[in-house]
Each structure stands twice: as C-alpha cells, then as structure tokens.
Design a protein around this motif. Sequence first.
Motif, short mmCIF file in Angstrom:
data_model
loop_
_atom_site.label_atom_id
_atom_site.label_comp_id
_atom_site.label_asym_id
_atom_site.label_seq_id
_atom_site.Cartn_x
_atom_site.Cartn_y
_atom_site.Cartn_z
N ASP A 1 5.14 -10.03 -9.91
CA ASP A 1 5.56 -9.60 -8.57
C ASP A 1 6.96 -10.13 -8.27
N GLN A 2 7.20 -11.40 -8.58
CA GLN A 2 8.52 -11.97 -8.31
C GLN A 2 9.61 -11.28 -9.12
N ARG B 1 10.34 -7.87 -7.57
CA ARG B 1 11.15 -8.04 -6.37
C ARG B 1 12.59 -8.38 -6.72
N LEU C 1 1.64 -13.35 -10.26
CA LEU C 1 2.65 -13.77 -9.28
C LEU C 1 4.05 -13.61 -9.86
N GLU D 1 3.08 -17.27 0.24
CA GLU D 1 1.91 -16.39 0.27
C GLU D 1 0.91 -16.71 -0.83
N ASN D 2 1.38 -17.34 -1.88
CA ASN D 2 0.54 -17.65 -3.05
C ASN D 2 0.54 -19.14 -3.35
N THR E 1 7.04 -15.21 -1.53
CA THR E 1 5.98 -15.08 -2.53
C THR E 1 5.33 -16.42 -2.83
N SER F 1 12.88 -13.94 -1.03
CA SER F 1 11.78 -13.39 -1.82
C SER F 1 10.96 -14.51 -2.46
#
Length: 187
Positions: A59-60, A63, A56, A91-92, A88, A84
């Motif tokens: 991904d952050q 982004r 995670l 979603e997680n 995220t 963002s």
Amino acid sequence: MVRERILACAVELFAANGYDATSVQQVVARAGVTKGALYHYFGAKEDLLFEIYHSLLADQLARLDAIVARKADPATTLREIIRSLAETTSENSRAVAVFSREASRLDEERWQTLRAEWRRYQDTVRGIIRDAQESGVFAAYASPEVISWAIFGVNTSMPTWFRPDGPKKAVEIADELADFVLAGLRP
C-alpha cells in the motif's frame, strides 16, 4: 474479506501475545474460520507474519508511486510522501509494532522480499532529495540517506508514542515533520 479478517485477527493476537505464543488455532478461533480456510490463504503461520507487513508495504509503495507520478515540485512531493507514511503508519500501528517486534521470525527469503520492497521505497525518496539537491532546489547540508532516515525513523517509531485519541492527528504530526525537514532543506 475472509483473508483480511484472518490477517486482522493475527495482528491482534500477535500484538497481544507475541508471535511465538500465538497458535494457528487461536487465529482460526478469533477469525471464526476453519483451519482449512486459513490454509487456503496462508500456507503457514509465518505467511501471516510476512503478509502483515507485506500488505502495508505494498500500500505504501502504491501511494508513493501515485505521489511521484503527479510530478509536483520536490517540496510538495516530499511533503506528500511524509503525510502518506504518517497516515499509513498510524492507521496500521499495531501491524507496524508487530512487524518491528517479530520480523526476526521471518525466513531469509521472505525477509529479502521485504528488504527489496523497502529498498525501492527508500531509493525513490532518496532520489527525489538527491535530484533536488543537485539542481539547487534543496540545500545539501545533509545526505539524502540521513534525511530519509530521519523521516523513516519518526514514522516507524510512531506505534510507540502516537495515540489516535491524542492531542494531534497523524496528519498534523506529518505536517510538522515535513515543515521541519523542508526548513532544513531550504537553500
């Protein structure tokens, strides 16, 4: 695909039962794989916990880097960062909740890896705020640290209060938070 399924099942089980009460065998059974398959991707149960948040955070960070690379004005950049993070995190939310509750289970090396990545995220956001304050684009009523803690605090607490089926979508909450923060930064 198998790796992601194993991680998703670990998140479900850690969220429902806790890290200590979840066995590798339970993860294997839920994922429908063999222990060999799990150990092909993860050397130990602790690797699952680490990777839940590490993926995670990766991904952050990706982004964040993409947002910063656009070189938009500071207000637009900060708004996109807040969006963002909210997206995220929502979603997680189970992964965030698991990590918040179970992070103390990580050994020092894994913990330091995550801390370094999170520090890079924080430093980037604080740098944007600091640069905008120094140039007069943002007011300097509060330090970049306090402003970022407010942003991060709302986002990391989302799993405790945000509901995807609730009255507001994550992006709406992000926009309200961005409006609030940016109003306070107006010179």
